[in-house]
Design a protein around this motif. Sequence first.
Motif, PDB file in Angstrom:
ATOM      1  N   GLY A  55       0.817  -1.206   0.000  1.00  0.00           N
ATOM      2  CA  GLY A  55       0.000   0.000   0.000  1.00  0.00           C
ATOM      3  C   GLY A  55       0.846   1.248   0.000  1.00  0.00           C
ATOM      4  O   GLY A  55       0.549   2.226   0.696  1.00  0.00           O
ATOM      5  N   GLY A  56       1.910   1.230  -0.797  1.00  0.00           N
ATOM      6  CA  GLY A  56       2.850   2.344  -0.834  1.00  0.00           C
ATOM      7  C   GLY A  56       2.563   3.326  -1.942  1.00  0.00           C
ATOM      8  O   GLY A  56       1.469   3.357  -2.523  1.00  0.00           O
ATOM      9  N   VAL A  57       3.577   4.139  -2.255  1.00  0.00           N
ATOM     10  CA  VAL A  57       3.464   5.210  -3.247  1.00  0.00           C
ATOM     11  C   VAL A  57       4.656   5.093  -4.190  1.00  0.00           C
ATOM     12  O   VAL A  57       5.782   4.844  -3.746  1.00  0.00           O
ATOM     13  N   PRO A  64      -2.401   6.027  -8.555  1.00  0.00           N
ATOM     14  CA  PRO A  64      -3.161   5.483  -7.421  1.00  0.00           C
ATOM     15  C   PRO A  64      -4.127   4.379  -7.816  1.00  0.00           C
ATOM     16  O   PRO A  64      -4.296   3.403  -7.080  1.00  0.00           O
ATOM     17  N   MET A  68      -4.121   0.580  -6.236  1.00  0.00           N
ATOM     18  CA  MET A  68      -5.282   0.007  -5.544  1.00  0.00           C
ATOM     19  C   MET A  68      -5.761  -1.261  -6.236  1.00  0.00           C
ATOM     20  O   MET A  68      -6.038  -2.281  -5.581  1.00  0.00           O
ATOM     21  N   ARG A  71      -3.168  -4.066  -5.686  1.00  0.00           N
ATOM     22  CA  ARG A  71      -3.266  -4.700  -4.370  1.00  0.00           C
ATOM     23  C   ARG A  71      -4.432  -5.686  -4.342  1.00  0.00           C
ATOM     24  O   ARG A  71      -4.336  -6.779  -3.776  1.00  0.00           O
ATOM     25  N   TYR A 222      -5.563   8.957  -2.627  1.00  0.00           N
ATOM     26  CA  TYR A 222      -4.717   7.841  -2.186  1.00  0.00           C
ATOM     27  C   TYR A 222      -3.301   8.317  -1.859  1.00  0.00           C
ATOM     28  O   TYR A 222      -2.689   7.838  -0.876  1.00  0.00           O
ATOM     29  N   ARG A 226      -1.916   7.727   1.868  1.00  0.00           N
ATOM     30  CA  ARG A 226      -0.924   6.676   2.073  1.00  0.00           C
ATOM     31  C   ARG A 226       0.423   7.252   2.496  1.00  0.00           C
ATOM     32  O   ARG A 226       1.146   6.646   3.292  1.00  0.00           O
ATOM     33  N   ALA A 229       0.419   7.749   6.101  1.00  0.00           N
ATOM     34  CA  ALA A 229       0.459   6.504   6.869  1.00  0.00           C
ATOM     35  C   ALA A 229       1.870   5.942   7.008  1.00  0.00           C
ATOM     36  O   ALA A 229       2.059   4.926   7.662  1.00  0.00           O
ATOM     37  N   PRO A 231       4.081   4.350   4.854  1.00  0.00           N
ATOM     38  CA  PRO A 231       4.202   2.942   4.450  1.00  0.00           C
ATOM     39  C   PRO A 231       5.662   2.541   4.283  1.00  0.00           C
ATOM     40  O   PRO A 231       6.546   3.405   4.152  1.00  0.00           O
ATOM     41  N   CYS A 234       7.667   4.346  -0.143  1.00  0.00           N
ATOM     42  CA  CYS A 234       7.055   5.611  -0.558  1.00  0.00           C
ATOM     43  C   CYS A 234       8.098   6.376  -1.355  1.00  0.00           C
ATOM     44  O   CYS A 234       8.868   7.181  -0.803  1.00  0.00           O
ATOM     45  N   CYS A 237       8.335  10.412  -1.889  1.00  0.00           N
ATOM     46  CA  CYS A 237       7.149  10.617  -1.069  1.00  0.00           C
ATOM     47  C   CYS A 237       6.903  12.101  -0.810  1.00  0.00           C
ATOM     48  O   CYS A 237       7.813  12.809  -0.360  1.00  0.00           O
TER      49      CYS A 237
END
Length: 562
Positions: A55-57, A64, A68, A71, A222, A226, A229, A231, A234, A237
């Motif tokens: 669930g990274g970037v 995004p 999604m 995943r 997203y 994310r 969060a 992750p 990222c 990021c």
Amino acid sequence: MIAPDSTDHEPIPHIVLLAALAAALLALGIYLGTLHPGVGPSIDSIELHTAALVGGVIHPPGSPQYLMLGRLMMAILPGHSAAYRLNLFSALCAAAAVGVVYLLCYRLSHHFPASLFASLTLVIAPRFWYQANIAELYALNSLYVAAVGYLLLTWHQTRQPAAYWAATALYALSFGNHLSMILLLPMFLYAVAITDQTKLTRPVNLLITAGIVLLAAAQYLYIPLRAAANPPFCNYCPGPLPNLLDYVRGPLLDYLTGGPFKQAMFGLPRRAIMARLPESMGAWGRQFMPWGLILGVAGAWDLLQKDAEAAWLLLIGIGAEYAFVMGYDIPDWHDFLTPCYVLFAPLLGYGALRLWLLLKRDSRRFTLKGQMWADYAYPAALTAVGLALLVLSFFVNIPLVDQSEDTAYEVNGLALLAQVEPGAWLLMPHPDSAAFYYSWAVRYLALAARPPVELTVVTPEQVNPPPGPAPYYLAWADAAPQLEPDALLANGRQILLLDPGDERAAAWGLLPICTPDGESIAGYEVVAVREGGSIQPLMGVSQWDAVRESVVFFGEAASCPD
């Protein structure tokens, strides 16, 4: 069989839908045979594998929707590993794109064989085929390009509002996978101009369109969610900021507009563009072979005479994509030509149809055991030639695209991770090292293991900031003091290396870590340091005595035991 210049614009017959499905299934069968079995092979593929897994970037401008969906696909598709299942997602998207191209060509030609021929030439076009074998954005992007083109043409032919709104929704949604879809905007606006301009001039239509666009744009939430969060992965990021407005105007806006890659857009010098033109034509010829290129050009020319609006719809899309790619200063610019190939394939099919009809007409001048035999002999001969060309292209291209045996990253990486101790560090090579991509694959495999393997990747100066937070990544500047000889002797941390030619390891003694079959070196463990003229082991005396004959220093060749 309906004539290609028919004015019948009724919905696609069910038999045609079944034929399109058959073409898609045939494509999927081919792609399953050449699918990459695991993580890799490119750094972008490994990045997508890793980001979708946790669930990274990924790097700007982000994708995004793909992350999604990826995943989700990793969770529900069949397969022996999450990486394989994400590769399978590409094969499914590419196969679906082939089916839609069949329908698009049928909309132009109303001809079963021509539509099948067009779709099959795309199936085995090497760049399209290669992208169907690996985790990449281009297969899903190709599906969007084909679907938007088909819906716009359907709307133009039938004037059914549902086709327009479906095209609008799909087009807006496609930006969540790849922002290069903006290049199809001229094609979209042209379709509106020649079909029904009120779709973008009437206030109620504009409000509906704006609502669709805003809903589709919501998928980009997203990225900040994310990133906030924290992750494990990222890349570039944008990072959370306390002040939302400053965040949106600053890091987030910079990320969504391309970040450090935006200067590459229209960044190629004029002289380099001129040099790229013949190379791009060569790339186009490799996709469809010279005969396919000729058929496509002939098909475009003939369609311009018979249905100029439909022809320009596709040509404008091809032209906008091509013009952008010619000035895009990135190494993998060839991949950005894929939408051109998707829109070109129906024109190739239309050219094949014109050749079919021409030869069928001329065949009536001859008698081969009666007129009836003549009517069938020439189309049959042309069909045989077409099949022979497709088979020839298949066997020429398959060595270029087959990824089914590419297991090196998986085999080597798992062998390396089997030797990892808690708290270990892996020294990522410089980007120009042959082992650079492999280091990204090891990071993915460590996260994909159950339970995940505790491993910190120390990134070089060129990869800064690192593509993830601690303890998953650590910048070289922060790690360097703990990699000095005295620190290594004192802290007892396990240090792993992938490139024995890395100058940062010049004072280290390296013990090769081999795969179980002993055929390849999966990496190296730092087991000694050289200070002055003496060698200081990082292990006990008995352990050192057992391995010292296998230890190599900078510039020495290593090998696995016989």
